[in-house]
Design an enzyme around this catalytic site. Structure first.
Site, PDB file in Angstrom:
ATOM      1  N   HIS A  64     -42.730  20.794 -55.380  1.00  0.00           N
ATOM      2  CA  HIS A  64     -43.820  20.180 -54.622  1.00  0.00           C
ATOM      3  C   HIS A  64     -44.889  19.568 -55.536  1.00  0.00           C
ATOM      4  O   HIS A  64     -45.130  20.054 -56.631  1.00  0.00           O
ATOM      5  CB  HIS A  64     -44.495  21.228 -53.726  1.00  0.00           C
ATOM      6  CG  HIS A  64     -43.644  21.680 -52.590  1.00  0.00           C
ATOM      7  ND1 HIS A  64     -43.440  23.000 -52.277  1.00  0.00           N
ATOM      8  CD2 HIS A  64     -42.924  20.984 -51.680  1.00  0.00           C
ATOM      9  CE1 HIS A  64     -42.633  23.092 -51.227  1.00  0.00           C
ATOM     10  NE2 HIS A  64     -42.315  21.877 -50.840  1.00  0.00           N
ATOM     11  N   ASP A  88     -43.743  20.766 -40.782  1.00  0.00           N
ATOM     12  CA  ASP A  88     -43.297  21.039 -42.148  1.00  0.00           C
ATOM     13  C   ASP A  88     -43.890  22.381 -42.604  1.00  0.00           C
ATOM     14  O   ASP A  88     -45.089  22.601 -42.495  1.00  0.00           O
ATOM     15  CB  ASP A  88     -43.797  19.895 -43.049  1.00  0.00           C
ATOM     16  CG  ASP A  88     -43.175  19.913 -44.428  1.00  0.00           C
ATOM     17  OD1 ASP A  88     -42.089  20.488 -44.587  1.00  0.00           O
ATOM     18  OD2 ASP A  88     -43.776  19.328 -45.345  1.00  0.00           O
TER      19      ASP A  88
END
Length: 337
Positions: free
Chosen positions: A191, A95
């Site tokens: 996020h 990621d």
């Protein structure tokens, strides 16, 4: 010596994404850093016969150790089979890779999928870096995710003050020239557990809780028109479940105004070309809620298995709910035997 992911029993994302795009559901991409998280992910995905992407950030790789991660992934496949999932589809995915060197190292260490995130670079540099990673990874049949547009918020080393929506007019050129297999886009997800500032939200008059701004589905629809059938990825898609935030705050935590992406918006996204939805903060919240609650109620406890077991149970419950009720990936393995 390089390790091929196929020898570990892993798969890449190509076939599962094809099925998800045509089937109108999304594959769960769950970040993990430790054993309890991994156990909970494999228990939930195996019992519900869902394909699953085990995501590892740069920070998680440094925390857990790259060699151990490789063996954990191999162990995860064996564990899924032990749990009665005879043909698991498990991806080990990097990621937010930030360099060609990191991507190459992960491919060589047995990752079956990698992300190169050049979204903070100028457009042409993003294409060049992505293509370099694609050219290397594809030699080993490893799939590559790229990113166009910038998400706000903080996740490990990835941080941005503000988001920049993906420009639909760039997606055809970017995907064809870079050769990426899937594209992470920015349509308002973010996020972390504090995805939105209070001034970006409205407040529910009944509960006093923050209500985040809606996702830009018009941008998503434009991208779908330009790239029909192309796998689209949503990062920063934790819903920040209020029940876990409440448990954390009740037992000494301090998470005021933590707010995530409403699950009905994720359900809508999962029915579109979005075939991979990333969830990290929700797992951290469930884990922390289990630990705080157990230690507050049992101050004499010092065995990490005691509170780790509760944390694992909370995470498993959360993963199952995402698979069944949000992403729609239950019983979507290619071979359900």
């Amino acid at each position: 010596m390089a390790v091929n992911y196929k020898d570990l029993g892993l798969v890449n994302t190509r076939e599962m994404f094809k099925r998800a795009v045509t089937g109108g559901y999304a594959i769960p991409a769950f970040n993990f850093n430790n054993l309890e998280q991994l156990q909970a992910i494999i228990m939930a995905s195996s019992e519900l016969k869902s394909p699953v992407i085990l995501q590892v950030s740069r920070g998680a790789r440094n925390y857990a150790n790259p060699t151990l991660l490789r063996y954990l992934a191999e162990g995860a496949v064996a564990y899924a089979k032990e749990l009665g999932c005879h043909h698991p589809e498990i991806v080990l995915h990097l990621d937010h890779g930030n360099s060609f060197e990191l991507v190459k190292d992960c491919v060589d260490m047995g990752f079956s999928s990698v992300m190169i995130d050049g979204s903070a670079l100028p457009y042409e540099e993003n294409i060049a870096l992505t293509k370099k990673c694609v050219d290397y990874a594809h030699q080993f049949d490893v799939t590559v995710e790229a990113e166009l547009g910038v998400l706000a918020g903080v996740e490990d080393e990835v941080a941005s003050e503000e988001s920049h929506y993906t420009k639909p007019e760039e997606v055809i050129d970017f995907s064809s020239r870079s050769g990426c297999d899937s594209l992470a886009i920015s349509i308002g997800t973010s996020h972390g557990a504090y995805k939105f500032k209070p001034e970006q939200c409205t407040r529910d008059p009944k509960t006093g809780r923050l209500v985040p701004p809606p996702l830009a589905f018009d941008v998503l629809e434009e991208i779908e028109k330009k790239l029909p059938g192309f796998p689209i990825v949503l990062h920063g898609s934790s819903s920040v479940p209020q029940k876990f935030v409440d448990i954390i705050n009740k037992y000494g935590g301090k998470l005021p105004d933590a707010v995530g992406i409403p699950e009905e918006q994720l359900r809508k996204a999962a029915k579109s070309a979005v075939c991979k939805i990333n969830i990290d903060s929700d797992s951290r919240l469930a884990y922390t809620a289990g630990v705080r609650e157990t230690l507050a109620n049992h101050p004499e406890m010092f065995d990490p298995r005691g509170y780790g077991k509760v944390a694992r149970e909370y995470m498993k419950e959360m993963y199952e709910e995402k698979i069944k009720d949000v992403l729609g990936s239950e019983n979507k393995l290619a071979n359900l035997d």
